[in-house]
Design a protein around this motif. Structure first.
Motif: not given
Length: 382
Positions: A309-313
């Motif tokens: 669930s942690y945001p990626k970029m």
């Protein structure tokens, strides 16, 4: 086990003479060529080595002459390698010698090392690449291990056997030289760099005195007028004949062997008695169901859904596109972020990492690697 057959075999072994290895009973050479040292803390020098001007030329083999300097160091001259090296250790059984630089800058000597005209060769060669880097790249000295005695205020020198480090340093530094180094212990891929201060490990093939030394003998020339190398037996030099040697071996070995067999037989009987008692007890004791339930496995890290669930970029052409512009290095692998690499952020503390690095960290550690904040887990599905 048939003990009489074992006893017969061992008796035949004791009475069977060993293979001949050019053993002679006594010699003037053996009496005059004594062990020597440059200092009480230095290695013992004997054939094929000899200390220059300390004994006759017949006490050492050509190419093995050593000298003592004013500091008591034992020096060995390697002709095409810039002069003398200090001897740190000699193993006469395996025919190996460990050397270093008497002036404490071994990497400088390695750059000009050439063993072709000496009787020595490397036990294990490993290729190192030397790099000359500008001091403007000061961060390199924190990641790698610079060679202090070859670095100055303008340049830093590094040596590495790691292929990945060679590729990286080739893009920002100048290659000085590739050298095969006779290392004592091989460096593996994870050892990114070395200051190459450890002793060099060399060996010699001829004269072959290793077996003689391992059997308690001493090598030397047969006489002053020949170059034939023989093995002088220690027992013979003390006046004990070979037949007496065998008699001593049998006299000491057979009683010790019989004593060992008696002890082994006693232990076997004890083990048989214990085995019978254990078998009887196991038949009379009723079986019980285990009263203690197996312990549940405790998970120390975060679960998979929470981590996913942690945001990626994706890093752009400039690292400044990260949430924190100064965070241009992954704190886990210590590598800089590169364009098109995937970065993941922990929402609770906003720290960023390589996605692969943090995905391997969080299942084992439920905390941020930098600030040790414990991220919140997702609520369990109903």
């Amino acid at each position: 086990m048939n003990f009489p057959i074992i006893i017969l075999f061992l008796l035949l072994f004791f009475f069977n003479p060993p293979q001949k290895h050019l053993i002679v009973s006594s010699s003037t050479i053996e009496d005059t060529c004594l062990d020597a040292v440059c200092n009480l803390t230095e290695p013992v020098i004997r054939f094929p080595f000899q200390i220059q001007s300390n004994s006759s030329s017949s006490c050492g083999y050509p190419g093995f002459t050593v000298t003592c300097n004013n500091r008591g160091q034992t020096l060995l001259n390697l002709p095409q390698s810039g002069g003398e090296f200090s001897i740190k250790e000699i193993d006469y059984d395996t025919q190996q010698v460990w050397v270093n630089d008497p002036h404490n800058c071994l990497p400088k000597r390695i750059l000009s090392l050439n063993l072709t005209s000496s009787p020595f060769e490397a036990v294990y060669n490993q290729e190192f690449t030397f790099f000359n880097c500008s001091v403007n790249l000061e961060y390199l000295k924190y990641r790698y291990n610079p060679i202090a005695c070859l670095s100055d205020s303008n340049h830093m020198l590094f040596a590495t056997a790691s292929s990945s480090v060679v590729v990286y340093l080739s893009s920002i530094c100048n290659v000085v030289k590739k050298v095969k180094v006779p290392v004592a212990v091989p460096f593996y891929e994870h050892a990114v760099s070395s200051n190459l201060s450890d002793n060099l490990r060399l060996s010699w093939e001829w004269p072959q005195c290793g077996r003689c030394e391992s059997h308690g003998g001493r090598c030397g020339f047969e006489s002053n007028t020949t170059s034939h190398v023989v093995c002088f037996n220690d027992f013979s030099s003390k006046g004990i004949s070979r037949g007496a040697q065998y008699a001593i071996g049998v006299g000491l070995g057979v009683p010790a062997l019989l004593c060992f067999i008696a002890i082994l037989s006693c232990l076997c009987n004890k083990l048989k008695i214990l085995a019978h008692r254990w078998a009887w007890d196991s038949q009379t004791v009723p079986d019980f169901e285990p009263l203690i339930s197996p312990q549940q496995t405790i998970t120390l890290g975060l679960d998979g859904p929470t981590i996913e669930s942690y945001p990626k970029m994706v890093v752009g052409e400039s690292p400044n596109l990260l949430p924190r512009p100064n965070d241009n290095t992954c704190p886990i692998c210590l590598s800089e972020y590169k364009p098109k690499e995937t970065v993941k952020r922990i929402p609770d503390c906003l720290h960023c990492f390589h996605a692969q690095c943090i995905d391997e960290w969080l299942p084992l550690n439920a905390s941020c690697p930098i600030c040790r904040t414990s991220p919140n887990k997702l609520p369990a599905a109903a």
